[in-house]
Design a protein around this motif. Structure first.
Motif, short mmCIF file in Angstrom:
data_model
loop_
_atom_site.label_atom_id
_atom_site.label_comp_id
_atom_site.label_asym_id
_atom_site.label_seq_id
_atom_site.Cartn_x
_atom_site.Cartn_y
_atom_site.Cartn_z
N TYR A 133 -3.63 0.06 -2.27
CA TYR A 133 -2.24 -0.38 -3.03
C TYR A 133 -1.88 -1.60 -3.89
CZ TYR A 133 -0.43 2.83 0.86
OH TYR A 133 0.14 3.74 1.86
N HIS A 151 7.86 7.32 3.72
CA HIS A 151 8.69 5.73 4.18
C HIS A 151 10.43 6.33 4.02
CE1 HIS A 151 8.36 1.47 5.82
NE2 HIS A 151 10.07 1.90 5.30
N TRP A 157 4.31 -5.17 1.11
CA TRP A 157 4.91 -3.70 1.86
C TRP A 157 6.06 -3.27 1.63
CZ3 TRP A 157 -0.13 -1.76 4.77
CH2 TRP A 157 -1.33 -1.48 3.80
N ALA A 158 6.43 -2.97 2.85
CA ALA A 158 7.38 -2.48 3.06
C ALA A 158 8.36 -3.34 3.44
CB ALA A 158 7.42 -1.75 4.25
N GLU A 196 4.03 5.70 11.08
CA GLU A 196 4.78 3.56 10.84
C GLU A 196 5.59 4.47 10.09
OE1 GLU A 196 2.58 3.27 7.46
OE2 GLU A 196 2.76 4.97 6.22
N ALA A 197 6.74 3.55 9.46
CA ALA A 197 7.89 3.59 8.62
C ALA A 197 9.42 4.14 9.59
CB ALA A 197 8.32 4.46 7.23
N THR A 219 2.13 9.51 2.37
CA THR A 219 3.05 8.37 2.65
C THR A 219 5.33 9.20 2.05
OG1 THR A 219 3.45 6.87 0.87
CG2 THR A 219 2.03 6.31 3.08
N ARG A 229 4.41 5.82 -6.18
CA ARG A 229 4.90 6.29 -5.43
C ARG A 229 6.57 6.14 -6.63
NH1 ARG A 229 3.04 3.96 -0.13
NH2 ARG A 229 2.75 1.84 -1.59
N ASP A 237 8.48 2.93 -0.71
CA ASP A 237 9.37 2.38 0.84
C ASP A 237 10.73 1.40 0.98
OD1 ASP A 237 6.47 2.13 1.78
OD2 ASP A 237 5.93 -0.04 0.82
N MET A 254 1.06 -4.16 -4.82
CA MET A 254 1.96 -4.40 -4.74
C MET A 254 2.35 -5.72 -4.87
SD MET A 254 3.06 -1.42 -1.96
CE MET A 254 4.83 -1.48 -2.43
N HIS A 279 10.35 8.07 -0.30
CA HIS A 279 9.73 8.17 -1.82
C HIS A 279 8.77 8.91 -1.15
CE1 HIS A 279 6.47 5.10 0.14
NE2 HIS A 279 6.10 6.94 0.39
N ILE A 288 3.15 -3.76 10.39
CA ILE A 288 4.13 -3.54 9.18
C ILE A 288 5.60 -3.09 9.79
CG2 ILE A 288 1.57 -2.94 8.36
CD1 ILE A 288 2.26 -0.39 7.78
N ASP A 289 5.85 -2.62 8.44
CA ASP A 289 7.05 -1.84 8.26
C ASP A 289 8.19 -1.99 9.29
OD1 ASP A 289 6.02 -0.01 6.09
OD2 ASP A 289 5.68 1.52 7.15
O1 FUB Z 1 3.61 1.09 0.95
C1 FUB Z 1 3.08 0.80 1.73
C2 FUB Z 1 3.16 0.94 3.08
O2 FUB Z 1 2.59 2.26 2.81
C3 FUB Z 1 4.61 1.27 3.94
O3 FUB Z 1 4.06 -0.47 4.73
C4 FUB Z 1 3.83 2.43 4.76
O4 FUB Z 1 5.28 2.15 5.39
C5 FUB Z 1 3.82 3.07 3.08
O5 FUB Z 1 4.82 3.51 2.63
#
Ligand code: FUB
Length: 316
Positions: free
Chosen positions: A57, A255, A93-94, A203-204, A253, A282, A31, A59, A270, A156-157
């Motif tokens: 995830y 991003h 996350w992002a 997303e992203a 993904t 990633r 991300d 993170m 990524h 998100i993002d």
């Molecule tokens: O890294 C978690 C989620 O996966 C991100 O928020 C999205 O963009 C995707 O990369």
């Protein structure tokens, strides 16, 4: 692989010894967000800590790196983790970052501790390498503020953009793209939340401006490919501008983040090409991004070499 050194400003930092993709070779990263400041490019990533074979995830923090030439990168460590937001319970996350009025505003996706679902917080620092502190003491966006989907991860993002007239915008979303204006303080919405109808939006979202055109790139479909829309303002109307990057092979993904640096343009993204990589492990990479004579973004191939060295004058 890592050489310890001390920057002139006195902060302990590490130089990543090997150029080429992925940028970071000792941990898994995802991300990307990027900022060009005083002739140096800063790269912000989420740290993918899932074990081999992990099913989700893991993170907990973001990391920041910087470069004067797009080849040699300095590791500045972690400028913050999700714990910087006392109201959050996990999921670094992002993110995205912008500089305004001499301060750096870092917008970040986390899981909210008391409002079910993901949320977006904003943290602030006087340095691009942090440390960042919560700028509000509460989430800027929570899952209950938007109702277009039932999922808990549709907020998100974050992608933040400040236009030439000073108006700031926050774009964000999964499944449905949303945006709102930000007040000049960068920590409050200024008006209603709007939705943008985009084909197969996942997303992203990422907004950037180049030579008078606005570009809204995003991840389309799943597995994701990076596509771009182009328009005359920060809010469209948008025309399809093509696929920038084809989907990854070992991870769904991709991003992206796009910046101009020292006369050239670059796309961070990524994949899962670091040995041991996968869906939740990633690696962030970078390529030069080129525009055609008509301003259309040309498709970008992923490479192991990454971009040619582009030394920024005066950057040390
Ligand atoms: O890294 C978690 C989620 O996966 C991100 O928020 C999205 O963009 C995707 O990369």
């Amino acid at each position: 692989m890592i050489k310890r050194c001390v920057l002139a400003v006195g902060l302990a930092a590490s130089t990543l010894a090997q150029a080429g993709n992925p940028i970071v070779k000792d941990i898994f990263t995802a991300d990307p967000a990027a900022l060009v400041d005083n002739g140096r490019v800063y790269l912000y990533v989420g740290k993918d800590d899932a074990p081999a074979g992990g099913k989700d995830y893991v993170m907990n923090e973001w990391r920041v790196y910087s470069s004067c030439d797009m080849q040699k990168w300095t590791d500045h460590g972690s400028p913050l983790g999700y714990g910087a937001f006392k109201w959050a319970k996990g999921s670094a996350w992002a993110s995205d970052i912008v500089k305004r009025g001499g301060k750096y505003y870092f917008y970040a996706t986390v899981s909210h501790a008391s409002i079910p679902g993901k949320a977006i917080g904003v943290a602030v620092s006087s340095s691009p390498t942090g440390p960042f502190v919560d700028a509000r003491g509460s989430a800027l966006i929570t899952n209950d503020m938007t109702r277009e989907t039932e999922i808990g991860w549709d907020d998100i993002d974050p992608a933040v953009f400040v236009d030439d007239d000073g108006q700031a915008y926050l774009y964000w979303g999964n499944t449905v793209l949303k945006y709102a204006k930000l007040k000049p303080n960068m920590t409050e919405l200024d008006g209603p939340i709007h939705t943008v109808g985009l084909e197969a939006f996942t997303e992203a979202a990422y907004l950037h401006k180049h030579k008078g055109s606005y570009y809204l790139s995003y991840s389309r479909k799943f597995p994701e490919e990076t596509v771009v829309m182009r328009g005359p303002t920060a809010t469209g109307p948008w025309s399809f501008g093509g696929v920038i990057m084809e989907k990854n092979s070992k991870v769904n993904t991709i991003h992206q983040a796009i910046v101009d640096f020292n006369g050239k343009s670059y796309i961070f993204y990524h994949n899962a090409k670091l040995p041991g990589g996968g869906e939740y492990r990633r690696s962030v990479a970078v390529e030069e991004l080129r525009y055609g004579p008509d301003g259309k973004i040309l498709p970008v191939a992923q490479t192991a070499e990454g971009p040619a060295a582009n030394p920024s004058p005066g950057c040390t």
